[in-house]
Design a protein around this motif. Structure first.
Motif, PDB file in Angstrom:
ATOM      1  N   HIS A 233       8.818   4.841   7.618  1.00  0.00           N
ATOM      2  CA  HIS A 233       9.455   3.570   7.283  1.00  0.00           C
ATOM      3  C   HIS A 233       8.492   2.408   7.467  1.00  0.00           C
ATOM      4  CE1 HIS A 233      12.199   0.119   7.613  1.00  0.00           C
ATOM      5  NE2 HIS A 233      13.054   0.846   6.912  1.00  0.00           N
ATOM      6  N   GLU A 234       7.734   2.409   8.540  1.00  0.00           N
ATOM      7  CA  GLU A 234       6.794   1.315   8.797  1.00  0.00           C
ATOM      8  C   GLU A 234       5.696   1.264   7.746  1.00  0.00           C
ATOM      9  OE1 GLU A 234       6.951  -1.227  10.896  1.00  0.00           O
ATOM     10  OE2 GLU A 234       8.951  -0.434  11.314  1.00  0.00           O
ATOM     11  N   LYS A 237       7.136  -0.011   4.542  1.00  0.00           N
ATOM     12  CA  LYS A 237       7.352  -1.458   4.624  1.00  0.00           C
ATOM     13  C   LYS A 237       6.032  -2.201   4.435  1.00  0.00           C
ATOM     14  CE  LYS A 237       9.622  -4.951   7.540  1.00  0.00           C
ATOM     15  NZ  LYS A 237       8.563  -5.958   7.396  1.00  0.00           N
ATOM     16  N   ASN A 240       5.149  -1.976   0.772  1.00  0.00           N
ATOM     17  CA  ASN A 240       6.070  -2.773  -0.030  1.00  0.00           C
ATOM     18  C   ASN A 240       5.792  -4.262   0.100  1.00  0.00           C
ATOM     19  OD1 ASN A 240       8.604  -2.863  -1.684  1.00  0.00           O
ATOM     20  ND2 ASN A 240       9.373  -3.983   0.096  1.00  0.00           N
ATOM     21  N   ASP A 241       5.410  -4.699   1.304  1.00  0.00           N
ATOM     22  CA  ASP A 241       5.153  -6.119   1.549  1.00  0.00           C
ATOM     23  C   ASP A 241       3.755  -6.563   1.131  1.00  0.00           C
ATOM     24  OD1 ASP A 241       7.689  -6.248   2.579  1.00  0.00           O
ATOM     25  OD2 ASP A 241       7.067  -6.182   4.678  1.00  0.00           O
ATOM     26  N   GLY A 530      16.395  -3.154   7.523  1.00  0.00           N
ATOM     27  CA  GLY A 530      15.250  -2.354   7.128  1.00  0.00           C
ATOM     28  C   GLY A 530      15.290  -1.868   5.700  1.00  0.00           C
ATOM     29  N   ASN A 533      14.459  -5.449   2.064  1.00  0.00           N
ATOM     30  CA  ASN A 533      13.153  -5.802   1.510  1.00  0.00           C
ATOM     31  C   ASN A 533      12.699  -4.873   0.394  1.00  0.00           C
ATOM     32  OD1 ASN A 533      12.947  -7.931   3.283  1.00  0.00           O
ATOM     33  ND2 ASN A 533      11.712  -6.820   4.785  1.00  0.00           N
TER      34      ASN A 533
END
Length: 851
Positions: A233-234, A237, A240-241, A530, A533
């Motif tokens: 997940h991290e 993220k 994705n960011d 979570g 985003n």
């Protein structure tokens, strides 16, 4: 005692209660739980050592202070060590307390071999200390899930592999980096790819990534990172960011990394609503960014062949192969192998039954497997005709017959029905998320096992499940009941409240997307932590289409407008589909200015003018301007001449609008119905022709052919013979009874139609007939039933989309019963005073029978 238990629980008597709680979530015949009394069970050690342990697939260790002191547990783990090292047993360590998992100096010396054996197990999967029962259940289910894998004999297609070997070769030493593999679902496209790829990379893995017309590069990139590289997940993220200047290059670079690891990527063309919409054009740029190498890097699976324009754009980077259906004589030989594998008594099959099954499969290996597996479970082969449409040359008819038979097996299995309904919205879905969403009364493994046996779901990859393509456009019509629809939204909302628990980063991005899908389809305002985003225009687009077809008009409009405002992110083909759906949605929400803007956008491009005419006609039809709608539908047919799919889509509303005219040209209308039938025979086209004859017979008998009764009867018989007829013939019979003034008979026929197909549209039509009958008793019943339905939660999702029509039916019933129209305000407070005024004006103009 059975020796076929696939899971062995190794637990001390002290911890037996914990183990039993975990076991409740698994089928009874999966678990060998030997000793509840520790050492007292040692006299059965021969059975454990010679039968149960060697034949188990999974070894679950309930590690605790008590485990080390239990003689039986020690003997089990020491033997299991050898089996694990030989890769014949898969271990899982559940740490029930904080007992160390490595040898320490203060431990008893004679316990050292136990820790050494445990060390072998720790290389696989281990829980955290003081694991809870629920955490233990999730881990055991994760490890046990591969047992559900549906194995069966494979049909090698050496000729296709040889052809593919030639097709993918670019020159003597290099291969095209991408290959487009087309063919119908079930003909073995993915099997062909995997068998072919083993000749290059025997241990290579093929990662299947779902793509559709709404897919965007970043979304696909994240899916590959998650599936191929286990991005957690991290990491997702972070990706994705991140600001990515060239997302298409990011997709291509990730595919290159997969190739460098000895693996390959399979992009599978899935559907939002229909399979015939092509994949987005940005994939061409991905393909062209890949370099030729010593084997292919990317395979694209689609029902659509590689289009000429796409081949031209990617001519130096892509090859293509069509996988045809298989000849019956080849399938017959393969059918014998399947019977020998699935049926404990294969001798009971005769040649006639085998040919019936093979013929029904239509050349599809996947469908044949489902048919043989299902038939092998039948005790009475006289029922086999209920399984297949043996006399049909239409594979779609065979599938319809089979699916209805399969659904009939689920009438008393609510958990299975709920699972299908949830997977219809959220697919593919991880088994842990399915367990949380469904909360089944029975083991989730039993539920999935039954659906796999019936061929209604597929095991996508480890722990992922999806609806089989056999269910395309069939679920809502043949299985879903109002009570399930009430459950549906509650399940989606409840699922969103469950936190995401990721184990070993498996399916991380898919599990994030599952929550996005569920949230958008449940029409909630907030996304789980979570997840927000990761939402993209592609998700709005996909969910908007699904909500549109589910008649959630306002929610669909809201999401499609969000995607429409971001339409620059989509390439041309996807952007056209987005504009089309936003226009349809705007029309049904009476946002005619938005619809006009969409029509102008499409009308300004030569290739989409036919679509613009269709959408303009649709808007006129929705407004009730049928002459203008007919004019525009005819224009759309002229522009789309030769484009069968668009013509098929246009004939249905054109005929509907022609029949809605005050004085239809029945010869012209009949000719359109016949053209539609020649183009494609479906329930809708088969129903159109007898309906035209029916209207002609009663509305303009002077111009009708002398043999109009025979023409109508023959056309109706053709409809009734179709395996997928469902409620269609009852609907026509009800309309015929209405024409003849037999409203009691019309209502009876509609009740039969509802028994066959509980769609809300049919209930609405039944209420209309009751109100329009002029019979005081029927009109009063219509009022009572409508008022009860308004407050019934099982009709909640259908109420607002149908409210204008329902309000008009209610007003007709008020007129018949001589009650005040003021009751309309209470019945339909969501409608504006202008809308209610228009409804009352229309009803006052109606001439109704009074009986």
């Amino acid at each position: 005692m059975s020796n076929m238990f696939p899971i062995f629980f190794s637990v001390s008597s002290t911890d037996i209660a914990f183990a039993e709680e975990v076991s409740k979530k698994l089928p009874d015949d999966w678990i060998y739980l030997y000793s509840k009394t520790g050492e007292e069970g040692a006299h059965m050690w021969d059975e454990i050592s010679h039968k149960e342990l060697p034949q188990s697939q999974i070894f679950i260790i309930f590690w605790s202070k008590s485990y080390i002191a239990a003689t039986g547990c020690v003997r089990e783990i020491l033997q299991a060590k050898d089996l694990v090292q030989k890769a014949s047993l898969k271990p899982l360590v559940l740490r029930l307390d904080d007992t160390p998992i490595t040898w320490q100096d203060d431990h008893e010396e004679d316990g050292k071999p136990v820790f050494e054996a445990l060390g072998t197990m720790l290389q696989y999967r281990t829980s955290s200390p003081k694991v809870t029962v629920q955490q233990a259940i999730d881990l055991v289910e994760r490890v046990a899930e591969p047992i559900l894998r549906s194995d069966h004999p494979r049909m090698p297609r050496h000729d296709l592999q040889q052809t593919l070997s030639r097709v993918v070769k670019k020159d003597r030493f290099t291969y095209y980096p991408a290959t487009w593999v087309s063919g119908f679902n079930g003909v073995g496209r993915e099997t062909l790819i995997r068998d072919f790829s083993r000749s290059f990379t025997p241990n290579g893995r093929g990662f299947v990534i779902e793509v559709n017309e709404a897919s965007l590069p970043k979304q696909t990139w994240l899916r590959i990172e998650s599936q191929a590289f286990g991005a957690d997940h991290e990491r997702l993220k972070q990706l994705n960011d991140s600001v990515v200047i060239d997302e298409i290059k990011a997709v291509a670079d990730t595919i290159e990394r997969v190739f460098a690891a000895g693996d390959y990527v399979i992009l599978r063309h899935s559907r939002i609503v229909e399979d015939r919409v092509d994949l987005p054009g940005w994939l061409d740029d991905v393909v062209n960014a890949l370099s030729p190498a010593t084997r292919p890097k990317l395979f694209i699976i689609s029902q659509i062949p590689l289009l000429a324009e796409r081949r031209a754009r990617c001519r130096v980077s892509i090859s293509a192969q069509r996988v045809p259906a298989i000849e019956e004589h080849q399938l017959t030989e393969f059918c014998y192998q399947l019977i020998g594998y699935f049926d404990k008594n294969p001798g009971r099959w005769d040649d006639e039954e085998i040919q019936s099954i093979v013929h029904a499969s239509g050349g599809s290996v996947g469908f044949l497997v489902s048919l043989v597996r299902a038939a092998s479970g039948m005790e009475d082969f006289d029922q086999i005709d209920k399984l297949v449409a043996a006399d049909s040359h239409n594979m779609a008819a065979s599938i319809t017959t089979y699916v209805r038979w399969a659904f009939s097996q689920l009438r008393d299995f609510e958990d299975e029905q709920r699972t299908l309904l949830f997977l219809n919205d959220v697919s593919p879905c991880d088994i842990i998320d399915l367990e949380k969403a469904i909360s089944p009364k029975r083991s989730m493994f039993r539920v999935l096992g039954k659906l796999l046996e019936l061929g209604l779901i597929e095991r996508e990859s480890e722990s992922l499940y999806r609806l089989t393509p056999l269910l395309a456009n069939r679920l809502n019509r043949d299985l879903i009941r109002p009570s399930l629809l009430v459950w549906q939204r509650e399940a989606l909302v409840g699922f969103l409240k469950e936190p995401i628990e990721i184990y070993d980063n498996e399916n991380s991005y898919l599990r994030i997307e599952s929550r996005i899908q569920a949230s958008l389809l449940a029409q909630t305002d907030e996304l789980p932590n979570g997840v927000a985003n990761f939402v993209s225009a592609a998700h709005w687009f996909q969910a908007g289409i699904r909500l549109y077809h589910a008649r959630h008009r306002e929610s669909a409009y809201r999401l499609l407008k969000k995607a429409y405002l971001k339409r620059a992110e989509f390439v041309t083909a996807s952007r056209v589909e987005l504009i089309r759906y936003f226009c349809l949605s705007a029309t049904r929400n009476r946002k005619y200015e938005d619809a006009e803007k969409c029509i102008i956008l499409l009308d300004n491009v030569h290739q989409t003018r036919g679509m613009a005419s269709f959408l303009r006609a649709d808007m006129f039809e929705y407004k009730g301007n049928f002459p203008q709608a007919v004019k525009e539908y005819k224009r759309s047919i002229q522009i789309n001449e030769g484009k069968d799919h668009r013509l098929e889509r246009t004939y249905r509303p054109l005929i509907r609008c022609l029949l809605a005219l005050s004085h239809p040209d029945f010869v012209e209308t009949k000719n359109y119905a016949i053209k539609w039938l020649k183009l494609r025979q479906t329930i809708f086209s088969l129903k159109a022709l007898p309906r035209v004859y029916l209207h002609w017979k009663y509305r303009d008998p002077s111009s009708a052919p002398a043999d109009i009764n025979r023409l109508y009867s023959n056309a109706l018989a053709d409809l009734e013979r179709d395996p997928g007829v469902g409620s269609a013939h009852f609907e026509l019979k009800a309309e015929e009874a209405e024409f003849s003034g037999d409203f009691d008979g019309a209502v009876d026929y509609m009740e039969k139609a509802i028994e066959t197909d509980p769609r809300f549209e049919l209930r609405s039509e039944r209420w209309r007939l009751m109100a329009k009958s002029g019979v005081l008793e029927l009109a009063n019943r219509a009022i009572d039933e409508l008022e009860a339905a308004r407050n019934d939660s099982k009709y909640r999702d259908n109420w607002l989309p149908f409210l204008p029509a329902l309000a008009e039916i209610y007003a007709i019933a008020l007129k018949i019963t001589k009650q005040s129209y003021g009751a309309l305000n209470t019945f339909s407070p969501q409608l504006s005073s202008d809308e209610i005024g228009h409804i009352i004006a229309r009803v006052k103009r109606l001439s109704l029978p009074a009986r």
